[in-house]
Design an enzyme around this catalytic site. Structure first.
Site, PDB file in Angstrom:
ATOM      1  N   ARG A 194       8.620 -33.211 -14.150  1.00 33.55           N
ATOM      2  CA  ARG A 194      10.015 -33.366 -13.759  1.00 33.55           C
ATOM      3  C   ARG A 194      10.155 -34.128 -12.446  1.00 33.55           C
ATOM      4  O   ARG A 194      11.248 -34.557 -12.087  1.00 33.55           O
ATOM      5  CB  ARG A 194      10.672 -31.985 -13.619  1.00 33.55           C
ATOM      6  CG  ARG A 194      10.400 -31.058 -14.780  1.00 33.55           C
ATOM      7  CD  ARG A 194      11.241 -29.814 -14.734  1.00 33.55           C
ATOM      8  NE  ARG A 194      12.508 -30.040 -15.398  1.00 33.55           N
ATOM      9  CZ  ARG A 194      13.469 -29.128 -15.493  1.00 33.55           C
ATOM     10  NH1 ARG A 194      13.312 -27.953 -14.932  1.00 33.55           N
ATOM     11  NH2 ARG A 194      14.589 -29.389 -16.116  1.00 33.55           N
TER      12      ARG A 194
ATOM     13  N   LYS B 106      17.490  -7.182 -14.466  1.00 35.87           N
ATOM     14  CA  LYS B 106      16.302  -7.628 -15.178  1.00 35.87           C
ATOM     15  C   LYS B 106      15.404  -6.419 -15.466  1.00 35.87           C
ATOM     16  O   LYS B 106      15.120  -5.624 -14.584  1.00 35.87           O
ATOM     17  CB  LYS B 106      15.551  -8.666 -14.342  1.00 35.87           C
ATOM     18  CG  LYS B 106      14.546  -9.482 -15.125  1.00 35.87           C
ATOM     19  CD  LYS B 106      14.036 -10.659 -14.315  1.00 35.87           C
ATOM     20  CE  LYS B 106      13.134 -11.549 -15.174  1.00 35.87           C
ATOM     21  NZ  LYS B 106      12.637 -12.721 -14.438  1.00 35.87           N
TER      22      LYS B 106
ATOM     23  N   GLU C 234      11.533 -29.001  -8.463  1.00 32.24           N
ATOM     24  CA  GLU C 234      10.271 -29.725  -8.326  1.00 32.24           C
ATOM     25  C   GLU C 234      10.445 -31.088  -7.672  1.00 32.24           C
ATOM     26  O   GLU C 234       9.581 -31.527  -6.889  1.00 32.24           O
ATOM     27  CB  GLU C 234       9.612 -29.895  -9.703  1.00 32.24           C
ATOM     28  CG  GLU C 234       9.088 -28.607 -10.316  1.00 32.24           C
ATOM     29  CD  GLU C 234      10.143 -27.820 -11.067  1.00 32.24           C
ATOM     30  OE1 GLU C 234       9.824 -26.733 -11.587  1.00 32.24           O
ATOM     31  OE2 GLU C 234      11.309 -28.296 -11.142  1.00 32.24           O
TER      32      GLU C 234
END
Length: 640
Positions: free
Chosen positions: A394, A283, A366
């Site tokens: 969610r 990354k 979540e």
């Protein structure tokens, strides 16, 4: 400056380039990304990490005939550059410009709108099934990151993919980070695979050799059991999870080696059934500042690319939340903090530093986070779950079923409520007041400023039931009544456990000979309301006002509201939430049930998804700015 990039306007241009030219192009793209994102802001580190992967996909496959489904989608900048949007890249995430995520309405190359994580395998599998039902011929490639793969939906899709045995490719982009460092058993599992690179490279070489041709592919299918037996004897546990699902594991592969990537994707064309390709990337690749601190460069504002992102002297609202909760945990050992892979974004990194044993990052999960909090509260702990408004959507079932039914004392710290700006439709927190409103056994608060937010968090500690506190994105801010000349006797009313549901009176001057307007504002809309009123009072004697800071969506002290409304000619509700089902619906209900018949003007987000742009631009467009509120009030006289 960008020699090869200048000549790339479609995926067909990629196909004409050899490996050496593609490697030069990759460098050009990274320079282009850093320079452009430094001007617009955006997701930088993740896009720098997928340059070679994106080039290889477009080199081998025939997009848009072949379907690329990007998980989350914030890593599609390279894809956008390659697919004809390079010239418009300066408009990225700007008002009416390019979206920072895939958008079907923006390009035929964007196959599926995304913005939340863990969705690409499900969507890709749906496309593959549709293809086979319709007897069509195309490849489906779902690209998903290691952070997104911790989401339960991804695992559900993988399980279904293994059962259905559909011909598709899952590209697993493993950079060991989502936004912050990954956590959880699956992350550890994939790390274990990487550490056994020799064994897996051996397996990969066998696969490549056996599948270079169609004949080799047929031989490979017959020899597959022998190959797997051989690999298992060397490393019996490393590839077990993916293979046990009935999905062929390939990797890990160097995600920055174009030759290896292209060769691998070419080979996959000759392998039937579901394939899982493990790609190892870095990354922030190619930009030293992003490589050193990739979490800092996940999402950035404008910056000087020559020196990198500099630390801001301003404290974010999220940091205020994390620091406040950390202080409370210093004297209350029952307080625990939970995040779903967003410690920095929610400010809980401050809590982690001081109370690591009571801090839990559950990964992008979540639903689990909410029920996990319910379990903690059942056994006497005081859990706080800090989560973005759009992501809490969610876990709605868990919020109702596992927390609210038994009124568990879980507190939801709902970050990024209202309009968030440049991330657009998938990230605006425009529904939370509406989706929280119908749930029984919950106290819902929305502060006018940072000081009130701190007091609400402290108040929540004393409430022995479910609490939700929603607040906006941005830096800490304070409501300064003194800057509005018409407010001369305001003193902040202290929040109290004994006055939950009571709105705060900001201004109360009704004059009989005027149009008397009673305004109820919830959350951070109070400054816009007061600015609008101040402008009207400077230019007109036709109006007089009452202004209230609601503070609470649930409960609401009906008697106070009715008393405030009775002498008004017009009632106005103001909220940065959709008009349907939110704060205005409660005002309407109170008036109806108490037979108080006044005209109610609802100033809120319209019944529509709001695109990306700065918050100020969006508020102006949808009628939430102070100027729009002033205009709405000024138009009242024709209705009376």
């Amino acid at each position: 400056m960008y020699n090869f990039l200048d000549g790339v306007n479609s995926p067909n241009d990629i196909k004409k380039l050899n490996i050496k030219e593609l490697e030069i192009l990759a460098k050009d793209i990274r320079k282009f990304l850093v320079k452009n994102v430094s001007n617009t802001g955006g997701h930088l580190a993740s896009n720098l990490g997928v340059v070679e992967l994106t080039l290889a996909l477009h080199k081998v496959f025939e997009c848009p005939k072949d379907k690329f489904v990007w998980d989350v989608g914030h890593q599609t900048y390279v894809h956008k550059i390659i697919t004809g949007r390079k010239r418009n890249f300066s408009t990225l995430r700007q008002y009416k410009g390019l979206s920072g995520f895939p958008k079907e309405c923006e390009s035929e190359y964007d196959m599926f709108d995304t913005g939340h994580s863990s969705t690409s395998v499900s969507a890709g599998l749906g496309m593959a099934v549709a293809r086979d039902i319709k007897n069509e011929d195309y490849d489906v490639i779902s690209i998903i990151g290691d952070g997104a793969f911790t989401g339960g939906m991804a695992m559900e899709a993988m399980n279904n993919l293994g059962f259905l045995k559909k011909n598709m490719v899952v590209v697993f982009n493993d950079n060991e980070m989502s936004i912050d460092k990954n956590t959880g058993a699956f992350s550890a599992y994939m790390s274990k695979i990487i550490h056994n690179t020799d064994t897996l490279s051996f397996k990969d070489r066998i696969d490549k050799i056996m599948n270079m041709t169609q004949v080799g592919g047929k031989i490979s299918q017959k020899a597959n059991k022998l190959t797997e037996t051989l690999i298992s004897s060397i490393s019996p546990q490393e590839c077990g999870l993916i293979d046990a699902m009935g999905i062929r594991y390939i990797g890990p592969i160097d995600g920055h080696d174009l030759s290896e990537l292209i060769e691998t994707f070419e080979c996959l064309k000759y392998i039937d059934g579901p394939k899982f390709v493990h790609i190892k990337t870095v990354k922030g690749k190619g930009y030293k500042y992003a490589e050193l601190t990739p979490e800092k460069y996940h999402g950035v504002g404008k910056f000087d690319y020559k020196v990198g992102v500099e630390s801001s002297s301003k404290r974010s609202i999220s940091a205020v939340v994390g620091q406040t909760l950390s202080q409370m945990a210093g004297y209350n050992d029952k307080i625990v903090a939970i995040t779903a892979a967003m410690p920095s974004g929610t400010g809980l990194n401050y809590f982690e530093e001081r109370h690591p044993n009571r801090y839990f990052d559950v990964g992008i999960a979540e639903q689990h986070a909410v029920t996990f909090a319910a379990g903690l509260s059942k056994m006497g702990m005081k859990p706080y779950f800090a989560v973005y408004s759009t992501f809490l959507q969610r876990a709605y079932d868990q919020l109702i079923h596992d927390v609210s039914i038994n009124s568990r004392p879980v507190t939801f710290l709902i970050d990024r409520a209202g309009l968030v700006g440049n991330d657009g439709e998938t990230h605006h927190g425009q529904f939370d007041l509406s989706y929280l409103n119908p749930i029984p056994n919950i106290t819902v608060m929305a502060p006018k400023d940072t000081e009130e937010l701190i007091n609400m968090i402290k108040l929540s500690e004393r409430i022995d039931s479910t609490v939700a506190i929603r607040y906006p994105r941005g830096n800490e801010y304070k409501f300064e009544a003194s800057k509005y000349e018409f407010i001369d006797e305001y003193e902040s009313e202290e929040l109290s456990y004994y006055t939950i549901g009571k709105p705060e009176k900001i201004y109360d001057v009704f004059i009989d000979s005027t149009k008397r307007v009673c305004i109820f504002s919830i959350g951070n809309m109070l400054d816009d309301v007061c600015q609008a009123v101040a402008n009207i009072l400077k230019t007109s004697d036709d109006y007089s006002f009452k202004i209230y800071n609601a503070r609470y969506l649930k409960p609401m002290d009906e008697e106070i509201y009715i008393n405030a409304i009775q002498d008004a000619d017009i009632v106005i509700s103001v909220e940065d939430n959709v008009k349907t089902g939110g704060f205005s619906s409660n005002i309407e209900k109170i008036m109806s049930e108490n037979n108080v018949y006044k005209e109610l003007i609802k100033i809120a987000i319209p019944d529509a998804f709001v695109a990306h742009g700065s918050v100020d631009e969006l508020k102006e467009e949808i009628g939430l700015s102070s100027r729009a509120i002033e205009k709405a009030i000024s138009g009242i006289k024709s209705n009376i």
